[in-house]
Design a protein around this motif. Structure first.
Motif, PDB file in Angstrom:
ATOM      1  N   ASP A 161       0.849  -1.192   0.000  1.00 13.01           N
ATOM      2  CA  ASP A 161       0.000   0.000   0.000  1.00 13.01           C
ATOM      3  C   ASP A 161       0.884   1.242   0.000  1.00 13.01           C
ATOM      4  O   ASP A 161       1.515   1.557   1.009  1.00 13.01           O
ATOM      5  N   GLU A 162       0.931   1.957  -1.109  1.00 16.62           N
ATOM      6  CA  GLU A 162       1.756   3.163  -1.272  1.00 16.62           C
ATOM      7  C   GLU A 162       3.173   2.932  -0.732  1.00 16.62           C
ATOM      8  O   GLU A 162       3.634   3.694   0.125  1.00 16.62           O
ATOM      9  N   PRO A 163       3.878   1.933  -1.239  1.00 20.68           N
ATOM     10  CA  PRO A 163       5.189   1.623  -0.647  1.00 20.68           C
ATOM     11  C   PRO A 163       6.213   2.738  -0.831  1.00 20.68           C
ATOM     12  O   PRO A 163       7.221   2.757  -0.134  1.00 20.68           O
ATOM     13  N   THR A 164       5.939   3.660  -1.749  1.00 21.53           N
ATOM     14  CA  THR A 164       6.896   4.756  -1.947  1.00 21.53           C
ATOM     15  C   THR A 164       6.257   6.102  -1.636  1.00 21.53           C
ATOM     16  O   THR A 164       6.795   7.145  -1.990  1.00 21.53           O
ATOM     17  N   GLY A 165       5.103   6.043  -0.953  1.00 23.70           N
ATOM     18  CA  GLY A 165       4.308   7.250  -0.716  1.00 23.70           C
ATOM     19  C   GLY A 165       5.085   8.405  -0.108  1.00 23.70           C
ATOM     20  O   GLY A 165       4.821   9.555  -0.419  1.00 23.70           O
ATOM     21  N   ASN A 166       6.037   8.092   0.775  1.00 22.98           N
ATOM     22  CA  ASN A 166       6.752   9.170   1.466  1.00 22.98           C
ATOM     23  C   ASN A 166       8.232   9.208   1.123  1.00 22.98           C
ATOM     24  O   ASN A 166       9.027   9.740   1.885  1.00 22.98           O
ATOM     25  N   ASN A 171      15.174   6.784  -2.990  1.00 25.73           N
ATOM     26  CA  ASN A 171      14.652   5.710  -2.130  1.00 25.73           C
ATOM     27  C   ASN A 171      13.483   4.975  -2.780  1.00 25.73           C
ATOM     28  O   ASN A 171      13.311   3.776  -2.574  1.00 25.73           O
ATOM     29  N   SER A 172      12.682   5.699  -3.567  1.00 23.46           N
ATOM     30  CA  SER A 172      11.567   5.054  -4.276  1.00 23.46           C
ATOM     31  C   SER A 172      12.115   3.992  -5.212  1.00 23.46           C
ATOM     32  O   SER A 172      11.613   2.875  -5.286  1.00 23.46           O
ATOM     33  N   LYS A 173      13.178   4.361  -5.915  1.00 28.28           N
ATOM     34  CA  LYS A 173      13.777   3.450  -6.891  1.00 28.28           C
ATOM     35  C   LYS A 173      14.321   2.203  -6.189  1.00 28.28           C
ATOM     36  O   LYS A 173      14.119   1.073  -6.665  1.00 28.28           O
ATOM     37  N   ILE A 174      14.982   2.422  -5.052  1.00 31.19           N
ATOM     38  CA  ILE A 174      15.543   1.286  -4.302  1.00 31.19           C
ATOM     39  C   ILE A 174      14.414   0.340  -3.904  1.00 31.19           C
ATOM     40  O   ILE A 174      14.464  -0.874  -4.122  1.00 31.19           O
ATOM     41  N   LEU A 175      13.347   0.915  -3.354  1.00 32.39           N
ATOM     42  CA  LEU A 175      12.245   0.072  -2.879  1.00 32.39           C
ATOM     43  C   LEU A 175      11.550  -0.657  -4.032  1.00 32.39           C
ATOM     44  O   LEU A 175      11.231  -1.846  -3.929  1.00 32.39           O
ATOM     45  N   MET A 176      11.359   0.071  -5.140  1.00 32.58           N
ATOM     46  CA  MET A 176      10.685  -0.567  -6.273  1.00 32.58           C
ATOM     47  C   MET A 176      11.537  -1.685  -6.860  1.00 32.58           C
ATOM     48  O   MET A 176      11.008  -2.697  -7.302  1.00 32.58           O
ATOM     49  N   SER A 177      12.876  -1.523  -6.842  1.00 36.53           N
ATOM     50  CA  SER A 177      13.699  -2.634  -7.346  1.00 36.53           C
ATOM     51  C   SER A 177      13.600  -3.839  -6.426  1.00 36.53           C
ATOM     52  O   SER A 177      13.656  -4.985  -6.892  1.00 36.53           O
ATOM     53  N   THR A 196       1.422   7.591 -10.712  1.00 37.91           N
ATOM     54  CA  THR A 196       1.332   6.831 -11.966  1.00 37.91           C
ATOM     55  C   THR A 196       2.689   6.248 -12.368  1.00 37.91           C
ATOM     56  O   THR A 196       2.745   5.219 -13.030  1.00 37.91           O
ATOM     57  N   GLY A 197       3.774   6.895 -11.935  1.00 41.01           N
ATOM     58  CA  GLY A 197       5.119   6.414 -12.274  1.00 41.01           C
ATOM     59  C   GLY A 197       5.384   5.016 -11.738  1.00 41.01           C
ATOM     60  O   GLY A 197       6.186   4.260 -12.293  1.00 41.01           O
ATOM     61  N   MET A 198       4.701   4.646 -10.662  1.00 43.07           N
ATOM     62  CA  MET A 198       4.934   3.345 -10.041  1.00 43.07           C
ATOM     63  C   MET A 198       4.515   2.199 -10.950  1.00 43.07           C
ATOM     64  O   MET A 198       4.994   1.079 -10.819  1.00 43.07           O
TER      65      MET A 198
END
Ligand SMILES: Nc1ncnc2c1ncn2[C@@H]1O[C@H](COP(=O)(O)OP(=O)(O)OP(=O)(O)O)[C@@H](O)[C@H]1O
Ligand SMILES: [Mg+2]
Length: 216
Positions: A161-166, A171-177, A196-198
């Motif tokens: 649920d919104e894993p990169t929300g904050n 850091n978003s890139k790290i988490l998404m990888s 939408t980028g997610m």
């Protein structure tokens, strides 16, 4: 793997009724990385909690590997959550009085999983945070701790649920990888986000608006 048929959910407070989800039908296959994109209030968390066996829908059915989830006993729903799922909550829900290591350990069922914690901490650049408490962590560090807690027991399905929300872009890139890597090892991912980028990381994008799926 997951078949959601015509699910609706209303929230009632006093006499006020709010329709959070209306006639949602989605089929998600094993190994998919499915993103559900929608603005705030669209019903994303409600949908994810329903898939996660946490909120009963008012109507409709959800089949998981052929079993009608909400017709099962609460014991079987607990079993589904425990054995099949990893859940990353929008608000993390880390235990404040437990360290990073202890928070993750809570989600382990056997020695082997406990022995794997250090590997994942290293992978998520959290080794030095192992004995810190959530209040001592940055948001990105909390988010990565929540990720390890969600996958440490080797679930077949990860709900994020919104894993990169904050998080900032790095850091978003790290988490998404990390999510993508889980998916590459045959894990199924359902991610909800307003960003939408997610959906670039996903093989499928579903748009949710005011509780309804917008045909693409
Ligand atoms: N327990 C509740 N009682 C009443 N209304 C609720 C409750 N939970 C959610 N809602 C309402 O249902 C709608 C959908 O909520 P939900 O949390 O699923 O949205 P969301 O898409 O996850 O939003 P966000 O992006 O802000 O997290 C919102 O308008 C919200 O106000
Ligand atoms: Mg939400």
């Amino acid at each position: 793997m997951i078949e959601i048929n015509n699910i609706s959910k209303q929230y009632r407070r006093g006499t006020a009724v709010f329709t959070a989800l209306k006639n949602i039908t989605i089929k998600i296959d094993e190994g998919e990385f499915c993103s559900v994109i929608g603005s705030s209030g669209a019903g994303k968390s409600t949908l994810l909690h329903i898939i996660g066996g946490l909120i009963h829908p008012d109507s409709g059915t959800l089949f998981y590997n052929g079993d009608d989830l909400y017709k099962q006993s609460s014991r079987n729903i607990d079993k589904y959550r425990k054995e099949c799922l990893g859940f990353m909550f929008q608000q993390f829900h880390l235990m404040p009085y437990l360290t990073v290591n202890e928070n993750i350990k809570l989600a382990c069922y056997n020695r082997k999983q406990i022995d794997n914690i250090d590997y994942f901490l290293e992978k998520c650049s959290l080794s030095e945070m192992k004995n810190k408490y959530p209040s001592e962590l940055s948001v990105g560090e909390k988010q990565r701790t929540a990720f390890i807690r969600a996958i440490i027991s080797g679930p077949e399905l990860l709900l994020a649920d919104e894993p990169t929300g904050n998080l900032d872009p790095v850091n978003s890139k790290i988490l998404m990888s990390l999510l993508k890597e889980f998916n590459n090892k045959n894990g199924t991912v359902v991610l909800v986000s307003h960003d939408t980028g997610m959906s670039d990381y996903a093989n499928r994008r579903i748009i949710l608006e005011k509780g309804m799926i917008i045909p693409s």
